[in-house]
Scaffold this active site. Structure first.
Site, PDB file in Angstrom:
ATOM      1  N   SER A   1       0.850  -1.202   0.000  1.00  0.00           N
ATOM      2  CA  SER A   1       0.000   0.000   0.000  1.00  0.00           C
ATOM      3  C   SER A   1       0.876   1.238   0.000  1.00  0.00           C
ATOM      4  O   SER A   1       1.945   1.253   0.610  1.00  0.00           O
ATOM      5  CB  SER A   1      -0.968  -0.025   1.184  1.00  0.00           C
ATOM      6  OG  SER A   1      -0.271   0.122   2.387  1.00  0.00           O
ATOM      7  N   MET A   2       0.379   2.273  -0.699  1.00  0.00           N
ATOM      8  CA  MET A   2       1.192   3.475  -0.906  1.00  0.00           C
ATOM      9  C   MET A   2       0.417   4.735  -0.547  1.00  0.00           C
ATOM     10  O   MET A   2       0.527   5.755  -1.243  1.00  0.00           O
ATOM     11  CB  MET A   2       1.619   3.537  -2.380  1.00  0.00           C
ATOM     12  CG  MET A   2       2.272   2.259  -2.887  1.00  0.00           C
ATOM     13  SD  MET A   2       2.829   2.372  -4.588  1.00  0.00           S
ATOM     14  CE  MET A   2       1.329   2.224  -5.486  1.00  0.00           C
ATOM     15  N   GLY A   3      -0.401   4.664   0.506  1.00  0.00           N
ATOM     16  CA  GLY A   3      -1.158   5.837   0.938  1.00  0.00           C
ATOM     17  C   GLY A   3      -1.947   6.434  -0.215  1.00  0.00           C
ATOM     18  O   GLY A   3      -2.626   5.715  -0.955  1.00  0.00           O
TER      19      GLY A   3
ATOM     20  N   GLY B   1      -4.696   1.457   6.274  1.00  0.00           N
ATOM     21  CA  GLY B   1      -4.191   0.147   5.856  1.00  0.00           C
ATOM     22  C   GLY B   1      -5.014  -0.985   6.463  1.00  0.00           C
ATOM     23  O   GLY B   1      -5.284  -1.993   5.805  1.00  0.00           O
ATOM     24  N   ASP B   2      -5.436  -0.811   7.713  1.00  0.00           N
ATOM     25  CA  ASP B   2      -6.255  -1.839   8.365  1.00  0.00           C
ATOM     26  C   ASP B   2      -7.618  -1.927   7.674  1.00  0.00           C
ATOM     27  O   ASP B   2      -8.151  -3.015   7.458  1.00  0.00           O
ATOM     28  CB  ASP B   2      -6.451  -1.504   9.857  1.00  0.00           C
ATOM     29  CG  ASP B   2      -5.122  -1.281  10.560  1.00  0.00           C
ATOM     30  OD1 ASP B   2      -4.125  -1.876  10.131  1.00  0.00           O
ATOM     31  OD2 ASP B   2      -5.095  -0.502  11.537  1.00  0.00           O
TER      32      ASP B   2
HETATM   33  N1  LIG Z   1      -4.903  10.270   1.387  1.00  0.00           N
HETATM   34  C1  LIG Z   1      -5.412   9.178   0.800  1.00  0.00           C
HETATM   35  N2  LIG Z   1      -6.152   9.312  -0.321  1.00  0.00           N
HETATM   36  C2  LIG Z   1      -6.700   8.247  -0.930  1.00  0.00           C
HETATM   37  N3  LIG Z   1      -6.537   6.976  -0.501  1.00  0.00           N
HETATM   38  C3  LIG Z   1      -5.813   6.780   0.617  1.00  0.00           C
HETATM   39  C4  LIG Z   1      -5.207   7.863   1.333  1.00  0.00           C
HETATM   40  N4  LIG Z   1      -4.530   7.355   2.392  1.00  0.00           N
HETATM   41  C5  LIG Z   1      -4.719   6.013   2.335  1.00  0.00           C
HETATM   42  N5  LIG Z   1      -5.469   5.667   1.278  1.00  0.00           N
HETATM   43  C6  LIG Z   1      -5.875   4.310   0.861  1.00  0.00           C
HETATM   44  O1  LIG Z   1      -5.680   3.410   1.933  1.00  0.00           O
HETATM   45  C7  LIG Z   1      -4.702   2.422   1.584  1.00  0.00           C
HETATM   46  C8  LIG Z   1      -3.844   2.091   2.784  1.00  0.00           C
HETATM   47  O2  LIG Z   1      -3.162   3.259   3.215  1.00  0.00           O
HETATM   48  P1  LIG Z   1      -1.642   3.255   3.728  1.00  0.00           P
HETATM   49  O3  LIG Z   1      -0.743   2.843   2.637  1.00  0.00           O
HETATM   50  O4  LIG Z   1      -1.426   4.596   4.349  1.00  0.00           O
HETATM   51  O5  LIG Z   1      -1.688   2.108   4.842  1.00  0.00           O
HETATM   52  P2  LIG Z   1      -0.805   1.864   6.169  1.00  0.00           P
HETATM   53  O6  LIG Z   1       0.442   2.690   6.116  1.00  0.00           O
HETATM   54  O7  LIG Z   1      -0.674   0.401   6.315  1.00  0.00           O
HETATM   55  O8  LIG Z   1      -1.783   2.435   7.291  1.00  0.00           O
HETATM   56  P3  LIG Z   1      -2.055   1.908   8.801  1.00  0.00           P
HETATM   57  O9  LIG Z   1      -1.007   0.879   9.161  1.00  0.00           O
HETATM   58  O10 LIG Z   1      -2.003   3.149   9.644  1.00  0.00           O
HETATM   59  O11 LIG Z   1      -3.430   1.315   8.805  1.00  0.00           O
HETATM   60  C9  LIG Z   1      -3.918   3.017   0.412  1.00  0.00           C
HETATM   61  O12 LIG Z   1      -3.376   1.988  -0.403  1.00  0.00           O
HETATM   62  C10 LIG Z   1      -4.998   3.830  -0.290  1.00  0.00           C
HETATM   63  O13 LIG Z   1      -5.769   3.000  -1.122  1.00  0.00           O
HETATM   64 MG   LIG Z   2      -0.317  -0.678   8.109  1.00  0.00          MG
END
Ligand SMILES: Nc1ncnc2c1ncn2[C@@H]1O[C@H](COP(=O)(O)OP(=O)(O)OP(=O)(O)O)[C@@H](O)[C@H]1O
Ligand SMILES: [Mg+2]
Length: 313
Positions: free
Chosen positions: A221-223, A252-253
């Site tokens: 995942s890439m935020g 991400g969860d």
């Molecule tokens: N600002 C954003 N805009 C659109 N989609 C987002 C955004 N932030 C997160 N997402 C969606 O959520 C998914 C997971 O986010 P992220 O990559 O930040 O997960 P993470 O770092 O594992 O988060 P966490 O561990 O805090 O739950 C992303 O792949 C994207 O689809």
């Molecule tokens: Mg995570």
């Protein structure tokens, strides 16, 4: 059945104050309590999508009892191993303007070897073929780094599907047991593979390396830049809908929750990730610890894009 495993849960207490000062009594203008744990977050997203799940892990003491009650009130099933210490409480003191905060996290109770064995025996006893298990989050004091790996071995023995979302050595050892899916974010994938991840091609290479480590399918995942999926069928870059981001912690969860929900509804992995991405975006658009609603996820799902990178490995 879908199970979510949370080994190091916490009661998260947030107090809002006008300003942070030392050597003074601060008066909270608001306070809230959340049940903190990556697996619980996944269960909350599943609930939002209308699917039951059971939260499994370690709890202890009165804080543990409160947490169990709270999960039940949210409509989440519970099946915990009870340890002798007290489940941790994490305190956040935040200013009304959100410009400053103080956060203090407890370590959590020591989980003795016998309790770890008890939990593995519980997993062995309750798992049926076709069940889904989400193993998410960090390990509490005393739990060995191969705990998730051992749990995955048990799950694979029952033809259950393991989805692993953790970091570091615990993730590396877990991959070697061939979980159905792992979901690191870019930072975690970078730490695991030692590769620098600047372009989609770099991220595809990291996913290939993680598959070589043993994971069957990988989602990185890439935020706000979406996600990359690599399975034996190929590699896709998945574009996330544009939203106004309020709190991306826990996105991400939610993504894992949305993905597993869609897989249990019969979607292919590729289409299920579309739901996962929409669920992550929906939660990132909510303030605090709210998870996105099903209605919002359904509308965001229509704006998820897929680019086939065509890389097979
Ligand atoms: N600002 C954003 N805009 C659109 N989609 C987002 C955004 N932030 C997160 N997402 C969606 O959520 C998914 C997971 O986010 P992220 O990559 O930040 O997960 P993470 O770092 O594992 O988060 P966490 O561990 O805090 O739950 C992303 O792949 C994207 O689809
Ligand atoms: Mg995570």
């Amino acid at each position: 059945m879908i199970y979510t495993l949370t080994l190091n849960p916490a009661v998260d207490r947030e107090l809002t104050v006008p300003a942070v000062e030392y050597d003074a009594v601060l008066r909270a203008t608001e306070s809230r309590v959340d049940f903190g744990g990556k697996g619980f977050n996944v269960s909350r997203m599943l609930k939002s999508l209308g699917t039951p799940s059971t939260a499994v892990g370690f709890l202890g003491g009165r804080t543990g009892s409160m947490l169990q009650e709270g999960l039940k009130e949210l409509g989440i099933g519970t099946d915990f191993v009870w340890v002798s210490g007290e489940t941790r409480t994490n305190i956040s003191i935040v200013t009304e303007s959100h410009s400053h905060y103080i956060k203090v996290n407890e370590k959590g109770p020591l989980v003795e070897a016998a309790k770890q064995e008890e939990l593995l025996a519980k997993i062995d006893a309750i798992t049926k073929p076709g069940d889904w298990w989400v193993l998410a989050g960090s390990l509490p004091p005393g739990v060995s780094e191969d705990f998730y790996a051992r749990a995955i071995r048990v799950l694979n023995g029952h033809q259950a599907k393991a989805v692993l979302d953790t970091t570091g050595e615990s993730l590396r050892l877990g991959c070697a047991e061939q979980p159905f899916l792992v979901k690191p974010n870019v930072e975690e994938a970078c730490a695991l593979t030692g590769l620098s991840l600047d372009t989609p091609a770099d991220i595809g290479n990291a996913a290939a390396k993680i598959r070589e480590m043993g994971a069957k399918d990988v989602v990185i995942s890439m935020g706000k830049h979406g996600a990359l999926l690599q399975s034996e069928d190929g590699t896709w870059l998945v574009g996330t809908p544009s939203i106004q981001e309020k709190n991306p912690i826990g996105a991400g969860d939610s993504m894992v929750g949305g993905l597993v929900w869609a897989l249990t509804e019969g979607f292919t992995l590729h289409d299920a990730l579309g739901w996962g991405v929409a669920a992550g975006a929906a939660t990132a658009s909510q303030s605090g610890t709210e998870v996105g609603s099903r209605t919002l996820i359904e509308s965001l799902r229509e704006h998820v894009s897929f680019e086939n990178l065509g890389v097979k490995s």
